[in-house]
Design an enzyme around this catalytic site. Structure first.
Site, short mmCIF file in Angstrom:
data_model
loop_
_atom_site.label_atom_id
_atom_site.label_comp_id
_atom_site.label_asym_id
_atom_site.label_seq_id
_atom_site.Cartn_x
_atom_site.Cartn_y
_atom_site.Cartn_z
N GLU A 233 4.53 -5.87 3.35
CA GLU A 233 5.24 -4.73 3.91
C GLU A 233 4.19 -3.84 4.55
O GLU A 233 3.03 -3.90 4.20
CB GLU A 233 5.95 -3.96 2.80
CG GLU A 233 5.05 -2.99 2.02
CD GLU A 233 3.89 -3.64 1.27
OE1 GLU A 233 4.01 -4.84 0.93
OE2 GLU A 233 2.86 -2.96 1.06
N LYS B 88 -7.78 -1.27 4.05
CA LYS B 88 -6.76 -2.24 3.65
C LYS B 88 -7.27 -3.69 3.66
O LYS B 88 -6.83 -4.51 2.87
CB LYS B 88 -5.54 -2.13 4.56
CG LYS B 88 -4.83 -0.79 4.49
CD LYS B 88 -3.68 -0.86 3.53
CE LYS B 88 -3.03 0.48 3.22
NZ LYS B 88 -2.90 1.44 4.31
N SER C 151 -10.67 6.82 5.04
CA SER C 151 -10.02 5.52 4.78
C SER C 151 -9.77 4.69 6.03
O SER C 151 -9.66 3.47 5.95
CB SER C 151 -8.71 5.75 4.03
OG SER C 151 -7.89 6.68 4.71
C1 LIG Z 1 -2.43 2.78 4.19
C2 LIG Z 1 -3.41 3.82 4.42
C3 LIG Z 1 -3.58 4.89 3.51
C4 LIG Z 1 -2.70 5.09 2.31
O1 LIG Z 1 -2.71 4.08 1.38
P1 LIG Z 1 -3.47 4.19 0.00
O2 LIG Z 1 -3.00 3.01 -0.77
O3 LIG Z 1 -3.05 5.48 -0.62
O4 LIG Z 1 -4.91 4.16 0.29
C5 LIG Z 1 -4.59 5.79 3.76
N1 LIG Z 1 -5.38 5.69 4.84
C6 LIG Z 1 -5.23 4.70 5.74
C7 LIG Z 1 -6.15 4.66 6.92
C8 LIG Z 1 -4.25 3.74 5.56
O5 LIG Z 1 -4.13 2.77 6.46
#
Ligand SMILES: *Cc1c(COP(=O)(O)O)cnc(C)c1O
Length: 403
Positions: free
Chosen positions: A115, A93, A385
């Site tokens: 948000e 993010k 992620s």
């Molecule tokens: C917010 C988040 C997601 C989901 O958001 P995407 O926009 O689909 O990437 C996935 N993994 C983590 C660690 C997140 O914080």
């Protein structure tokens, strides 16, 4: 980093999806954002500043890790992990938050609203605002506040104001409603820093571009380490920003399969999930939060309440570019249930010493299903992620681990 944008078209349409479905009062702000973003991405000084922060503050490039023990145990394809969990503040993010915070500065806007669901986008935004000296207000559903306490505390420490949202299902979609309401009121001084490839044009394009660094790095890294491209990319899909961030750089590599993994919650049959594509009973094309895409709806068009063990995947719509990639059969979408994600969470922790975010564990679960059916010279590249620290309370409750 250079950015190449063929889609969306100039109206922000990804085929039949996307667009700008907003109140008239917001149109001037969107037009300003389109104009300033277009200037910025063609301004080498802006892109250099962004790159510089990614390198010296976020810690990019994030490594590509060969999950050797996991791959061996599964007895099939080699699994490689793109380590967005190692970014400063713990997830992908921050890439987008920094890009948009720099843009806000360029527009002369000193107040940022955002948000957040899992809290990761709130933390990313609060971090970027602290770094650049911007005021920060984060809207968050009460349910998410309860299940993501460590991130709430982090945001406050970073100087952000966290505003609880008590309407609707008290999760991400309701927080977005409140953020849009705030934006309509304060649009002259305020930039809405949207956290995924959602919302009205230019957000789905702009957020994708800021996250494109994930795939651009991963493509180079896998070529350097393995001498070839991967057979499949796997990423979890909430709004879809980490997935698009990984996929985009591989779009022209026809032999690289792309697999997005949605939240299957308690299974598709009971409707307690956030699988926008997988459930024919509820997934319909509709408009939510300014963009047209697949939206989970009741037969009379009300937005459905979603469920997932991971707050970051708990959203009733999905980025419009994913809807197009799916129509084109360029990307494929599946889901992992809460139970499968929890199992993958533990498996990765124990075989690789990496505790993933519950969101990312959905992608790992899909790799665990796929790898054994593939040859050992094939490659699955999984986008990890984020890291799992924020999820420990949830997982402890679910597993009742005792020492
Ligand atoms: C917010 C988040 C997601 C989901 O958001 P995407 O926009 O689909 O990437 C996935 N993994 C983590 C660690 C997140 O914080």
């Amino acid at each position: 980093m250079t950015i190449n944008t063929n889609i969306p078209d100039k109206h922000g349409k990804f085929g039949p999806y996307g667009g700008q479905f907003v109140p008239e009062t917001l149109m001037p702000a969107l037009e300003e954002l389109i104009r300033v973003y277009d200037e910025a991405r063609n301004d080498p000084a802006f892109m250099q500043e962004f790159d510089h922060l990614l390198k010296t503050y976020v810690g990019r490039p994030s490594p590509l890790t060969h999950a050797k023990r996991l791959s061996q145990k599964l007895g099939g394809a080699q699994i490689y992990l793109k380590r967005e969990d190692l970014n400063h503040s713990g997830a992908h993010k921050i890439n987008n938050a920094l890009g948009q915070a720099l843009l806000a500065q360029r527009m002369g806007k000193s107040r940022i609203i955002a948000e957040t669901g899992a809290g990761q986008h709130g933390v990313g935004t609060a971090t970027a605002c602290a770094l650049l000296g911007l005021e920060c207000v984060v809207y968050m559903g009460e349910v998410d506040i309860a299940r993501q306490q460590p991130n709430v505390f982090r945001m406050k420490l970073l100087g952000a104001e966290v505003r609880p949202v008590a309407s609707g299902s008290r999760t991400l979609k309701d927080a977005i409603n409140e953020a849009i309401r705030d934006w309509v009121t304060n649009v002259a001084t305020t930039h809405y820093l949207l956290g995924s490839v959602l919302g009205p044009h230019p957000y789905p394009m702009m957020v994708r571009d800021f996250q494109n660094v994930i795939g651009a790095e991963a493509r180079e890294q896998v070529l350097a380490m393995c001498g070839r491209l991967p057979d499949a990319l796997v990423a979890c899909v909430g709004g879809g920003s980490n997935a698009i961030g990984l996929f985009h750089a591989f779009c022209d590599d026809e032999n690289v399969a792309m697999i997005g993994v949605e939240a299957g919650g308690e299974g598709i049959a009971g409707g307690r999930h956030a699988a926008r594509f997988a459930d024919p009973n509820v997934s319909r094309i509709g408009v939510l939060h300014g963009t047209k895409s697949f939206v989970m709806q009741t037969p009379d068009g009300q937005i459905m309440e979603t469920h997932s063990i991971s707050a970051g995947l708990d959203y009733p719509s999905v980025g419009p570019e994913h809807a197009l990639l799916r129509d084109q059969e360029r990307a494929f979408y599946t889901y992992a249930t809460d139970e499968e994600a929890l199992a993958a969470f533990q498996e990765l922790s124990q075989t690789e010493g990496i505790i993933p975010a519950l969101e990312s564990a959905h992608a790992v679960a899909e790799a665990i299903k796929r790898a054994p059916k593939m040859r050992s010279d094939q490659i699955i590249l999984v986008n990890l992620s984020g890291r799992g620290d924020k999820d420990l309370d949830t997982v402890i409750r679910e597993l009742m681990i005792d020492d």
